[in-house]
Write a protein that holds these residues in place. Structure first.
Motif, PDB file in Angstrom:
ATOM      1  N   ARG A  96     -60.374 -40.938  67.152  1.00  5.45           N
ATOM      2  CA  ARG A  96     -61.436 -40.787  66.248  1.00  5.45           C
ATOM      3  C   ARG A  96     -62.311 -42.037  66.074  1.00  5.45           C
ATOM      4  O   ARG A  96     -61.646 -43.180  65.921  1.00  5.45           O
ATOM      5  CB  ARG A  96     -60.623 -40.594  64.865  1.00  5.45           C
ATOM      6  N   LYS A  97     -63.379 -41.909  65.660  1.00  8.39           N
ATOM      7  CA  LYS A  97     -64.431 -43.043  65.331  1.00  8.39           C
ATOM      8  C   LYS A  97     -65.349 -42.778  64.471  1.00  8.39           C
ATOM      9  O   LYS A  97     -66.297 -41.958  64.907  1.00  8.39           O
ATOM     10  CB  LYS A  97     -64.719 -43.711  66.489  1.00  8.39           C
ATOM     11  N   PRO A 147     -72.985 -41.979  68.065  1.00  6.60           N
ATOM     12  CA  PRO A 147     -72.428 -40.755  67.311  1.00  6.60           C
ATOM     13  C   PRO A 147     -70.955 -40.806  67.029  1.00  6.60           C
ATOM     14  O   PRO A 147     -70.170 -41.377  67.833  1.00  6.60           O
ATOM     15  CB  PRO A 147     -72.831 -39.750  68.431  1.00  6.60           C
ATOM     16  N   GLY A 148     -70.623 -40.370  66.017  1.00  7.81           N
ATOM     17  CA  GLY A 148     -69.027 -40.347  65.621  1.00  7.81           C
ATOM     18  C   GLY A 148     -68.316 -39.429  66.564  1.00  7.81           C
ATOM     19  O   GLY A 148     -68.630 -38.649  67.181  1.00  7.81           O
ATOM     20  N   VAL A 149     -66.874 -39.685  66.524  1.00  2.83           N
ATOM     21  CA  VAL A 149     -65.977 -39.053  67.199  1.00  2.83           C
ATOM     22  C   VAL A 149     -64.930 -38.465  66.232  1.00  2.83           C
ATOM     23  O   VAL A 149     -64.464 -39.559  65.524  1.00  2.83           O
ATOM     24  CB  VAL A 149     -65.337 -39.970  68.475  1.00  2.83           C
ATOM     25  N   HIS A 150     -64.645 -37.456  66.179  1.00  4.64           N
ATOM     26  CA  HIS A 150     -63.751 -36.868  65.114  1.00  4.64           C
ATOM     27  C   HIS A 150     -62.421 -36.470  65.624  1.00  4.64           C
ATOM     28  O   HIS A 150     -61.286 -36.768  64.992  1.00  4.64           O
ATOM     29  CB  HIS A 150     -64.465 -35.477  64.499  1.00  4.64           C
ATOM     30  N   GLY A 187     -71.107 -37.507  71.039  1.00  2.00           N
ATOM     31  CA  GLY A 187     -70.028 -38.560  70.840  1.00  2.00           C
ATOM     32  C   GLY A 187     -69.481 -38.845  72.227  1.00  2.00           C
ATOM     33  O   GLY A 187     -68.397 -39.495  72.266  1.00  2.00           O
ATOM     34  N   THR A 239     -69.500 -42.710  72.987  1.00  2.00           N
ATOM     35  CA  THR A 239     -68.721 -43.354  71.968  1.00  2.00           C
ATOM     36  C   THR A 239     -67.221 -43.287  72.461  1.00  2.00           C
ATOM     37  O   THR A 239     -66.443 -44.226  72.592  1.00  2.00           O
ATOM     38  CB  THR A 239     -68.858 -42.813  70.652  1.00  2.00           C
ATOM     39  N   THR A 240     -66.783 -41.970  73.120  1.00  2.00           N
ATOM     40  CA  THR A 240     -65.473 -41.665  73.464  1.00  2.00           C
ATOM     41  C   THR A 240     -65.186 -42.425  74.694  1.00  2.00           C
ATOM     42  O   THR A 240     -64.041 -43.366  74.466  1.00  2.00           O
ATOM     43  CB  THR A 240     -65.428 -40.089  74.183  1.00  2.00           C
ATOM     44  N   GLY A 277     -68.535 -34.418  68.118  1.00  5.57           N
ATOM     45  CA  GLY A 277     -67.395 -35.243  68.210  1.00  5.57           C
ATOM     46  C   GLY A 277     -66.171 -34.614  68.204  1.00  5.57           C
ATOM     47  O   GLY A 277     -65.157 -35.227  68.053  1.00  5.57           O
TER      48      GLY A 277
END
Lengths: 335, 275
Positions: A13-14, A37-40, A61, A64-65, A225
């Motif tokens: 998660r980010k 972009p967020g990572v959920h 995401g 980001t991952t 995400g």
């Protein structure tokens, strides 16, 4: 082949909150301040020697991952293991074994190709042969060319070379064929397969469906995400359903359609019938059902003496998978 | 690295192994960075040649620079000295300030803008390595530029040797530390090369004014001189000038330089961002 996974990601998660990307001056110093972009909730496991894909539209995401996997950002939750080490707590523990090719990262304008390779090779305990990399990546003629004089494709190939110069066990390749022409893309795909054949596990980030289908042993599809699908390309594409398209003579079309709709209502194997038109404007009938749908359709047509001019099964693509999973077409989500 | 050296270093200093690993390849990094640094013609000129060009240009082109100053106008301490002699400390201050306030911050902002530091952070080389390499390169440039200016000034322009070499040297070293501290602060956040260049210039030009580049020692107005002694480059030029002239020990200037360093260096290090 070792059974322990090379990369393990659990519930990563980010979050960046709902605020728009803050200007650099107002964000706090330290790791992970670059907005993205967020990572959920992302989980996956990569086995040794795999080409593992992270597929999704722009802004899903993906980058980001992998930046979290490489320890370049600090996660808000979840765990990451790369070759048994935690890159979040000890990024230095994975740097020698993990090669990273980043999007949008450049070098000095005036450094030459050979200098950059020699420089990056010097950071690693057992670097690859830089001459061989130059040849394999078709950069031998550019060895004395300065970075800013390279074409987009040459920069991309140099970036791949720098990710591999440390002889990594795991390589993260982020959008490696973006900006390449079709011939260069195919050449790059061949090269990635050769790298894998040398025992490098590859984490491939892409938004190209065809690239993922061609290269990946297994993959996750990420959207917003979250992982929305996981498996081999064949598994993802094969949902157990088949789509059959058939065309009869125009005068028989309505009769055939009515027959199949009636059959769909009575048949034990549930299937759906749709009246469709081809791009050329010809009337066709699409039947979507189980693997055995064709066996229901053909006898019914035969009994009514309706001989189709054309019958074909329509192969599903990863793109269809994405549409089924998200209810949106891939282009709607993409850039 | 061979297996035997690995074993040896592990045996002798196991706790320091990660730090050694973090700087593996540093000699190559330094060599490549230095070579790339030398390819920037503008940088090379301003960092290495500018002080000498300034000294020679001013010394030969501006009338009266090489004439002996009238003692009745400037006081007994300038007896037998020339305006040019007072100009040398200002030029040395510039030799320190140019790489520290322009070349180095612009270099780091360029790395940040192009993602070079981010790219390096994925390799075993720590980004600190590239900071260290650039400190070494720019310090070397400062020393070369200074020696070049002195090598031209003393024989060609007949500048007298400093009366108190130790004070001049101390002033020079404190100037280096203070200027690089301020340079680090300028470099800490600038997201783009253009930003760093603008901020650097905004600091650089007033500092050169207070160092006495336009109004060297004897002709600097008293008010300006009192302000200048509180500025880092002004204090540095005055300290080196005092040592050169054999004046009383410039204690105030020394404290000023130390204070600027004490404030700017921790702040610059604390605010410094890699991306």
């Amino acid at each position: 082949m070792s059974t322990s996974p090379v990369v393990e990601v659990h519930h990563l998660r980010k979050l960046y909150g709902d605020r728009p990307a803050a200007p650099p001056e107002t964000s706090r110093p330290g790791a992970g301040t670059r907005e993205g972009p967020g990572v959920h909730d992302v989980s996956f496991t990569v086995a040794e020697g795999e080409i593992f894909g992270i597929l999704g539209p722009n802004g899903a995401g993906k980058t980001t991952t992998v930046e979290l996997v490489a320890g370049m950002r600090t996660a808000d939750g979840g765990t990451v293991r790369v070759l048994g080490n935690d890159p979040q707590a000890h990024p230095e523990a994975v740097r020698e074994a993990l090669g990273v090719q980043l999007q949008e990262s450049q070098l000095h304008a005036k450094i030459t190709v050979a200098e950059a390779l020699r420089l990056f090779a010097s950071f690693y305990p057992a670097p690859a042969d830089t001459e061989e990399l130059l040849h394999v990546l078709d950069l031998a003629d550019q060895r004395d060319t300065r970075f800013d004089h390279l074409s987009g494709g040459q920069k991309q190939r140099l970036s791949i070379a720098l990710a591999l110069v440390g002889n990594p066990k795991v390589a993260i390749l982020d959008e490696l064929t973006t900006g390449l022409d079709p011939a260069a893309r195919r050449a790059t795909w061949d090269f990635v397969e050769r790298v894998r054949d040398r025992g490098v596990t590859i984490l491939l980030v892409t938004h190209f469906m065809d690239e993922a289908e061609r290269l990946c042993d297994r993959l996750v599809v990420i959207d917003g995400g979250r992982v929305v699908a996981e498996g081999t390309p064949a598994e993802l594409v094969d949902t157990g359903e088949r789509t059959v398209r058939l065309r009869v003579a125009d005068r028989d079309h309505d009769r055939a359609l009515a027959l199949l709709v009636r059959l769909a209502d009575t048949d034990d194997h549930v299937f759906t019938v749709t009246d469709v038109r081809t791009d050329q404007g010809r009337a066709e009938i699409e039947v979507l059902g189980s693997r055995r749908v064709l066996f229901s359709v053909v006898p019914a047509l035969a009994a009514a003496d309706l001989v189709p001019d054309d019958v074909r099964t329509v192969p599903r693509t990863l793109e269809d998978v994405f549409v089924d999973l998200t209810g949106r077409t891939y282009e709607e989500v993409g850039s | 690295m061979t297996a035997s050296t690995t074993t040896a270093s592990t045996r002798t200093a196991p706790s320091r192994a990660p730090r050694v690993v973090g700087l593996r390849g540093f000699p190559t990094l330094l060599a490549v960075e230095a070579r790339v640094w030398l390819r920037e013609v503008g940088t090379v000129f301003f960092a290495l040649a500018f002080p000498t060009v300034l000294l020679v240009g001013v010394g030969f082109a501006i009338p009266g620079m090489r004439d002996v100053l009238p003692a009745e106008a400037f006081g007994p301490e300038w007896e037998g000295r020339r305006m040019l002699d007072a100009y040398v400390p200002a030029v040395l201050a510039v030799a320190v300030a140019t790489p520290a306030l322009t070349t180095m911050p612009v270099g780091f902002a360029t790395f940040r803008e192009r993602g070079v530091l981010r790219r390096l952070s994925t390799t075993p080389m720590r980004p600190q390595g590239i900071v260290l390499a650039h400190l070494v390169i720019n310090l070397a440039a400062t020393v070369v530029a200074t020696l070049l200016a002195l090598a031209v000034a003393i024989p060609l322009l007949g500048v007298v040797a400093p009366a108190n070499v130790a004070v001049v040297l101390l002033g020079f070293l404190l100037a280096v530390v203070a200027m690089y501290a301020i340079g680090t602060l300028v470099a800490a956040r600038a997201p783009r090369a253009g930003t760093a260049s603008a901020i650097g210039s905004l600091v650089y030009f007033p500092m050169m004014f207070f160092a006495g580049l336009w109004t060297p020692g004897p002709i600097m107005p008293d008010t300006v001189e009192r302000v200048a002694q509180l500025t880092p480059l002004g204090a540095a030029a005055q300290m080196m000038g005092a040592g050169w002239q054999g004046e009383p020990f410039p204690a105030l200037q020394l404290v000023v330089l130390l204070l600027w360093t004490a404030v700017c260096l921790p702040l610059g290090v604390r605010l410094f961002r890699w991306t």
